[in-house]
Structure formats: C-alpha cells, structure tokens
Design an enzyme around this catalytic site. Structure first.
Site, short mmCIF file in Angstrom:
data_model
loop_
_atom_site.label_atom_id
_atom_site.label_comp_id
_atom_site.label_asym_id
_atom_site.label_seq_id
_atom_site.Cartn_x
_atom_site.Cartn_y
_atom_site.Cartn_z
N PRO A 1 0.78 -1.24 0.00
CA PRO A 1 0.00 0.00 0.00
C PRO A 1 0.81 1.29 0.00
CG PRO A 1 0.03 -0.92 2.20
CD PRO A 1 0.74 -1.91 1.33
N CYS B 1 5.92 -10.24 6.10
CA CYS B 1 5.24 -10.20 7.39
C CYS B 1 4.75 -11.61 7.73
CB CYS B 1 4.09 -9.19 7.40
SG CYS B 1 2.89 -9.40 6.06
#
Length: 391
Positions: free
Chosen positions: A199, A321
């Site tokens: 993002p 992540c």
C-alpha cells in the site's frame, strides 16, 4: 441503525468469502468507514462468544425477522463490557505500542514532538530499552531507541483523526515495517525499485530517505491498491516515485531506464502469518496450508532471484510479514545458492534480539520480529549485498 446494517452486510460477505473485512468495508459506500471498520472488527473478534450469547438467549427464536449477523452486531455493541471479560485477556494486538513515523519530507522530529507537547502529551525522550516502550501509559510518548524518526505511544492510542496524520506529517506504521527501508538505506540521488509496493508506507519511507532526490520505480499488479497508494504518496509529499501497474517479474533488468538501479526493496505477497490483525481480516484462516505456502514461496523465490539479476544492483532488502520458514529462510537460502556467489547476507543490527532460524550458515544475519520479542508485528528481513570483485 445504518451502521449496524452495513456491519451485518460486511460480516455476511466475509462469511460467504466475498472478500476481506477491509475490502468489503471500503466497498460498502458507508460514509464513516472508520466507525464501520471498528464495529466489524470488534464484532468479529468476539464472534464465538457472541454466537454463544445469542444461542443461549434465544434471541433469534424470539425475533423471527432479525438476521443472525444483525443480531451479532447489535448484541456485540450492547454487551461490549461483558465480552471483553470473556474474551482473551492476552490479546497481543491490544498490548502493542502505537508506532508513528515522522515524515521528514514534511516536518522534523523536533516540530512533531513540540506539537504533541502543546496538546498535553508528555515527552519522555529517547527510550533506552523495550521495557520503556512496554510500560508506556496515559499521554506519555517516547522516541524509539533504534529509529530516529519513530515516535512511540501507549498501546491503543488512536491518531487516525490527528491533524498531523491527516496532512501527511505522520505515518502510522509498525516499527518492524520501518526496518526494510531503513536497512536498505539508499542515499539521496539513488535509483531504487520497490518491487511489490502497495500500500505504499515503505515507498514513502524510501522517498523520505532519498529526500525526494533520485528515483523510485514502484510496481504492483493491483490497480485499486495502486490508486490508494497514489493518494497516500501525494499526501506524504512524495515527488520522486513513478508508479506502474505491472508484474515485477515482467520488468526487464536490461531495460535502459533501470540500468542505474542500485537498490531494491522486495516485500512480496506472503501468508501474513505475522500480522496481528490477520484473524480479523480473514477469520478462521489459521496457519497457511502446505499448498499455499509452496505457492507463495515459489513466487517469492522467483521474485528474489529476478531482483538479483539487475546489473547495477548493490544492495537488496527482502522482507515479509510472515513467520513461516518456507517464506523466509528457505527463500533466502535458495536465492543465495542460485546467485552464483555474487551476493552475500549482510550482518545488520547486531543488538536486535530475534535472529533468523539457523537453517543454513549465515541465517543468523537475518532478522525476525514478533510481539513477544520485539514489541512489533511478526516480520522477517534479510539484507543482500553484492560482493566486491577482487582485482
């Protein structure tokens, strides 16, 4: 009632696998997106308890026209205090400090600190340990001991409506997510690729490190995410970034415009198993299946090996992540083996307490992060550097 109806519709969509919570909330056209997202997440967090409460109360039998998801939303709101007692008291997400990156393209640390102090916050200076961060309470805040532009506030501090965030002076970004750009450390004037960019928080961090001098080539395949990213970058004052709706694997290293790229940040799609909010976004997902891990790792290996073929590349950061070895150490080991000895892993942050799993020689140079050991989201980082050619 409108917010309850919208929340019920989102929950129904999640259950029928029409999309994630975030995607359905933003696609709902409900005006107050933040309120709707918060209501849905809280309801989903205590879903099992709510189901039990509704079943034992006989609510649906008594109210024939009441839809199950509407009952869950309304019951969740009215009994929030009770549900908090019944829910897990060891919720790691609720114990995480709020990390706030100061956007140095628009302001500086001193000015940001002064602004918060004028608002009644008490500045405690630079933290000296994780314990300082863990014990933050009330309106106290600190400067992170590692990242010079990272402020730390007590857990659950909400700054989404803060004026400095609204105008792009602050970026709400987990500490672990700030490490990739910091460790890539491109100097101003550099040409950088952000291979899987949306993002965009890491991209804006790269631009801040570059001081908007140089060039960032940012790629992502998702047009909607790129559109949101363009808005984020504009608000952050980024002017050195070129966005492209393109698969990074389709980018040719031999193309003239990329011949000066010396730095690459690769944060590819992953299982997200280190994300504290993952169970809210995709409830019931649990640990990723072996098949999904194989598919993700295959893409990650291709992307990393592709990135290492850029002719002028000097330094690359690979991050996920994810907590899964298959997406982390295994991918790094495979890439090193295929790079014909041209690259090495750089030992970084020697005092960082959580290292890579010892699955191959040098894996200890990689970094891992977790709520328990580093007070951050789950993360993995490896830094590659081209070996100097002996003459």
């Amino acid at each position: 009632m409108a917010v309850y109806a919208a929340a019920a519709a989102v929950l129904a969509g999640v259950e029928s696998r029409q999309g994630s919570i975030k995607g359905l909330v933003y696609g709902s056209r409900f005006q107050n997106v933040k309120q709707l997202y918060a209501l849905v997440c809280e309801t989903q967090r205590y879903s099992a308890v709510l189901d039990a409460v509704i079943a034992s109360s006989g609510l649906l039998r008594a109210e024939k026209k009441l839809r199950p998801h509407m009952a869950k939303v309304q019951r969740g709101v009215s009994r929030n205090e009770d549900l908090l007692e019944l829910g897990s008291k060891s919720d790691l997400a609720s114990q995480m400090p709020r990390y706030v990156r100061i956007n140095t393209l628009k302001t500086c640390s001193d000015d940001a600190v002064d602004y918060f102090k004028r608002q009644g916050f008490s500045y405690q200076g630079r933290a000296s340990s994780l314990e300082d961060l863990r014990t933050l309470k009330g309106k106290h805040f600190l400067l992170d001991p590692l990242l010079p532009e990272l402020l730390v506030f007590p857990a659950q501090t909400d700054l989404h409506e803060h004026p400095l965030y609204q105008v792009g002076h602050l970026i709400l970004q987990d500490k672990a997510s700030c490490l990739p750009a910091m460790l890539l450390a491109p100097p101003p004037g550099s040409h950088v690729i952000d291979a899987c960019a949306a993002p965009g928080n890491k991209t804006s961090h790269l631009a801040a490190l570059l001081k908007n001098q140089g060039k960032i080539f940012a790629f992502d395949l998702d047009a909607k995410r790129l559109a949101s990213m363009a808005t984020l970058l504009a608000r952050a004052g980024v002017s050195c970034c070129e966005l492209a709706e393109k698969d990074f694997l389709a980018v040719s290293p031999s193309e003239q415009r990329y011949r000066q790229v010396q730095y690459i940040l690769l944060d590819p799609s992953c299982s997200g198993s280190g994300m504290l909010t993952r169970q809210l976004e995709e409830p019931g997902t649990g640990a990723p299946s072996k098949e999904r891990l194989q598919a993700l790792a295959g893409f990650q290996q291709r992307a990393l090996c592709h990135a290492l073929t850029f002719p002028s590349l000097q330094r690359l950061v690979y991050s996920t992540c994810s907590l899964c070895q298959e997406e982390n150490e295994d991918v790094v080991r495979e890439a090193l083996q295929k790079s014909s000895g041209d690259f090495r892993l750089v030992p970084v942050l020697p005092s960082w307490p959580h290292r890579g799993l010892c699955t191959f020689p040098g894996a200890e140079h990689c970094l891992r992060a977790s709520p328990e050991t580093t007070l951050t989201g789950g993360f993995f980082i490896a830094v590659f550097e081209r070996k100097e050619v002996s003459r």
